[in-house]
Motif scaffolding. Structure first.
Motif, PDB file in Angstrom:
ATOM      1  N   VAL A   2     -22.506   8.854  34.653  1.00 46.10           N
ATOM      2  CA  VAL A   2     -23.944   8.785  34.386  1.00 46.10           C
ATOM      3  C   VAL A   2     -24.649   8.111  35.563  1.00 46.10           C
ATOM      4  N   GLN A   3     -25.719   8.738  36.019  1.00 48.12           N
ATOM      5  CA  GLN A   3     -26.523   8.144  37.096  1.00 48.12           C
ATOM      6  C   GLN A   3     -28.002   8.310  36.791  1.00 48.12           C
ATOM      7  N   LEU A   4     -28.757   7.267  37.033  1.00 46.16           N
ATOM      8  CA  LEU A   4     -30.213   7.285  36.928  1.00 46.16           C
ATOM      9  C   LEU A   4     -30.759   6.710  38.224  1.00 46.16           C
ATOM     10  N   VAL A   5     -31.581   7.507  38.913  1.00 43.96           N
ATOM     11  CA  VAL A   5     -32.118   7.052  40.191  1.00 43.96           C
ATOM     12  C   VAL A   5     -33.639   7.099  40.132  1.00 43.96           C
ATOM     13  N   GLU A   6     -34.230   5.907  40.174  1.00 41.68           N
ATOM     14  CA  GLU A   6     -35.683   5.800  40.131  1.00 41.68           C
ATOM     15  C   GLU A   6     -36.275   5.896  41.528  1.00 41.68           C
ATOM     16  N   SER A   7     -37.498   6.393  41.594  1.00 41.03           N
ATOM     17  CA  SER A   7     -38.211   6.455  42.864  1.00 41.03           C
ATOM     18  C   SER A   7     -39.709   6.420  42.599  1.00 41.03           C
ATOM     19  N   GLY A   8     -40.481   6.248  43.674  1.00 45.95           N
ATOM     20  CA  GLY A   8     -41.928   6.291  43.533  1.00 45.95           C
ATOM     21  C   GLY A   8     -42.624   4.940  43.575  1.00 45.95           C
ATOM     22  N   GLY A   9     -41.849   3.870  43.593  1.00 49.28           N
ATOM     23  CA  GLY A   9     -42.461   2.552  43.642  1.00 49.28           C
ATOM     24  C   GLY A   9     -43.062   2.268  45.010  1.00 49.28           C
ATOM     25  N   GLY A  10     -43.805   1.178  45.092  1.00 50.17           N
ATOM     26  CA  GLY A  10     -44.404   0.797  46.361  1.00 50.17           C
ATOM     27  C   GLY A  10     -45.538  -0.174  46.157  1.00 50.17           C
ATOM     28  N   LEU A  11     -46.267  -0.418  47.245  1.00 47.55           N
ATOM     29  CA  LEU A  11     -47.422  -1.317  47.211  1.00 47.55           C
ATOM     30  C   LEU A  11     -48.683  -0.498  46.948  1.00 47.55           C
ATOM     31  N   VAL A  12     -49.446  -0.925  45.962  1.00 47.91           N
ATOM     32  CA  VAL A  12     -50.652  -0.189  45.601  1.00 47.91           C
ATOM     33  C   VAL A  12     -51.757  -1.192  45.274  1.00 47.91           C
ATOM     34  N   GLN A  13     -52.977  -0.809  45.552  1.00 49.51           N
ATOM     35  CA  GLN A  13     -54.115  -1.689  45.290  1.00 49.51           C
ATOM     36  C   GLN A  13     -54.486  -1.680  43.803  1.00 49.51           C
ATOM     37  N   PRO A  14     -55.046  -2.771  43.313  1.00 50.38           N
ATOM     38  CA  PRO A  14     -55.502  -2.794  41.918  1.00 50.38           C
ATOM     39  C   PRO A  14     -56.472  -1.652  41.653  1.00 50.38           C
ATOM     40  N   GLY A  15     -56.323  -1.041  40.468  1.00 47.41           N
ATOM     41  CA  GLY A  15     -57.180   0.056  40.084  1.00 47.41           C
ATOM     42  C   GLY A  15     -56.681   1.429  40.501  1.00 47.41           C
ATOM     43  N   ARG A  16     -55.686   1.460  41.388  1.00 51.16           N
ATOM     44  CA  ARG A  16     -55.161   2.737  41.853  1.00 51.16           C
ATOM     45  C   ARG A  16     -54.040   3.239  40.945  1.00 51.16           C
ATOM     46  N   SER A  17     -53.476   4.383  41.309  1.00 56.30           N
ATOM     47  CA  SER A  17     -52.448   5.015  40.482  1.00 56.30           C
ATOM     48  C   SER A  17     -51.131   5.151  41.245  1.00 56.30           C
ATOM     49  N   LEU A  18     -50.074   5.323  40.466  1.00 51.98           N
ATOM     50  CA  LEU A  18     -48.739   5.530  41.028  1.00 51.98           C
ATOM     51  C   LEU A  18     -47.929   6.329  40.018  1.00 51.98           C
ATOM     52  N   ARG A  19     -47.040   7.182  40.499  1.00 52.90           N
ATOM     53  CA  ARG A  19     -46.191   7.958  39.598  1.00 52.90           C
ATOM     54  C   ARG A  19     -44.730   7.661  39.905  1.00 52.90           C
ATOM     55  N   LEU A  20     -44.024   7.175  38.919  1.00 54.35           N
ATOM     56  CA  LEU A  20     -42.600   6.909  39.064  1.00 54.35           C
ATOM     57  C   LEU A  20     -41.791   8.105  38.562  1.00 54.35           C
ATOM     58  N   SER A  21     -40.643   8.310  39.179  1.00 51.38           N
ATOM     59  CA  SER A  21     -39.729   9.364  38.755  1.00 51.38           C
ATOM     60  C   SER A  21     -38.348   8.777  38.535  1.00 51.38           C
ATOM     61  N   CYS A  22     -37.591   9.435  37.682  1.00 59.44           N
ATOM     62  CA  CYS A  22     -36.210   9.035  37.425  1.00 59.44           C
ATOM     63  C   CYS A  22     -35.381  10.308  37.360  1.00 59.44           C
ATOM     64  N   ALA A  23     -34.462  10.454  38.303  1.00 64.30           N
ATOM     65  CA  ALA A  23     -33.578  11.616  38.332  1.00 64.30           C
ATOM     66  C   ALA A  23     -32.280  11.267  37.616  1.00 64.30           C
ATOM     67  N   ALA A  24     -31.939  12.075  36.617  1.00 65.75           N
ATOM     68  CA  ALA A  24     -30.754  11.807  35.798  1.00 65.75           C
ATOM     69  C   ALA A  24     -29.643  12.802  36.110  1.00 65.75           C
ATOM     70  N   SER A  25     -28.414  12.337  36.036  1.00 60.81           N
ATOM     71  CA  SER A  25     -27.262  13.208  36.231  1.00 60.81           C
ATOM     72  C   SER A  25     -26.061  12.629  35.502  1.00 60.81           C
ATOM     73  N   GLY A  26     -25.058  13.475  35.292  1.00 64.06           N
ATOM     74  CA  GLY A  26     -23.828  13.008  34.671  1.00 64.06           C
ATOM     75  C   GLY A  26     -23.822  13.056  33.157  1.00 64.06           C
ATOM     76  N   PHE A  27     -24.878  13.568  32.554  1.00 63.00           N
ATOM     77  CA  PHE A  27     -24.932  13.692  31.095  1.00 63.00           C
ATOM     78  C   PHE A  27     -25.938  14.792  30.743  1.00 63.00           C
ATOM     79  N   THR A  28     -25.920  15.214  29.493  1.00 63.36           N
ATOM     80  CA  THR A  28     -26.847  16.246  29.027  1.00 63.36           C
ATOM     81  C   THR A  28     -28.188  15.593  28.740  1.00 63.36           C
ATOM     82  N   PHE A  29     -29.092  15.703  29.701  1.00 69.95           N
ATOM     83  CA  PHE A  29     -30.349  14.951  29.683  1.00 69.95           C
ATOM     84  C   PHE A  29     -31.138  15.186  28.401  1.00 69.95           C
ATOM     85  N   ASP A  30     -31.227  16.429  27.953  1.00 70.45           N
ATOM     86  CA  ASP A  30     -32.084  16.713  26.803  1.00 70.45           C
ATOM     87  C   ASP A  30     -31.426  16.385  25.467  1.00 70.45           C
ATOM     88  N   ASP A  31     -30.328  15.656  25.491  1.00 71.78           N
ATOM     89  CA  ASP A  31     -29.717  15.160  24.266  1.00 71.78           C
ATOM     90  C   ASP A  31     -30.142  13.726  23.943  1.00 71.78           C
TER      91      ASP A  31
END
Lengths: 124, 113
Positions: A2-31
């Motif tokens: 099983v692996q979960l790899v997050e990405s998308g973090g960083g430095l952002v100003q107050p009031g702004r937006s950010l989108r995080l992602s998590c890529a999954a592997s090693g298991f049946t994700f939709d279970d």
């Protein structure tokens, strides 16, 4: 493995937006339901949001309700967190976590598996 | 203020036994929801230590054990080792009129003297 790899973090100003992602592997994700949990520097764990296997059930912590949106793409084995109107208090390491069940009606019967996290810093 | 209450810190000498409590209420642990425990070594992600109140995942030494009674749960560590120095968190589920969601304890820092 099983692996979960997050990405998308960083430095952002107050009031702004950010989108995080998590890529999954090693298991049946939709279970499985999936979650985002955050940990502010030097602090404890805070559940942020969770989504059931088919996106039919979604939950948010009061601290992020109305600002954050969780979603998943089972075809891409990926989990997302859209974070809008970010505040300084949202600064934290954000973990993606795999539930041991399909829904959100409990914390799972067999605990969670966690990724390594992605750091979000909200500062001007 | 966490829904589940843990002591901020515990300590013990190598070889000793320590326990970490996790106190909840009738809307979470007392309602019958399972308690899970996680170990977070410095600079790493939480790792499942105990699930379903008292079960150990494969690979977790039997020095670690969990129990639950009423509105509380406990994690016990026997034969304390230096490598056990970490933060420990309990997790459960809370369901009340204001909503239902996963909850964590505030965490307990274990120091091996």
């Amino acid at each position: 493995e099983v692996q979960l790899v997050e990405s998308g973090g960083g430095l952002v100003q107050p009031g702004r937006s950010l989108r995080l992602s998590c890529a999954a592997s090693g298991f049946t994700f939709d279970d499985y339901a999936m979650h985002w949990v955050r940990q502010a520097p030097g602090k404890g764990l805070e559940w942020v949001s969770g989504i059931s296997w088919n996106s039919g059930s979604i939950g948010y912590a009061d601290s992020v309700k109305g600002r954050f949106t969780i979603s998943r793409d089972n075809a891409k084995n990926s989990l997302y967190l859209q974070m809008n109107s970010l505040r300084a208090e949202d600064t934290a390491l954000y973990y993606c976590a795999k539930d041991s069940g399909m829904g959100l009606a409990a914390a799972g019967t067999s605990g969670w598996f966690w990724g390594q996290g992605t750091l979000v810093t909200v500062s001007s | 203020q966490s829904v589940l209450t843990q002591p901020p810190s515990v300590s013990g000498a190598p070889g000793q036994r320590v326990t970490i409590s996790c106190t909840g209420s009738s809307s979470n642990i007392g309602a019958g929801y399972d308690v899970h425990w996680y170990q977070q070594l410095p600079g790493t992600a939480p790792k499942l230590l105990i699930y379903g109140n008292s079960n150990r995942p494969s690979g977790v030494p039997d020095r670690f054990s969990g129990s639950k009674s009423g509105t509380s749960a406990s994690l016990a560590i026997t034969g304390l080792q230096a490598e056990d120095e970490a933060d420990y968190y309990c997790q459960s589920y809370d369901s009340s009129l204001s909503g239902s969601h996963v909850v964590f304890g505030g965490g307990t820092k274990l120091t091996v003297l």
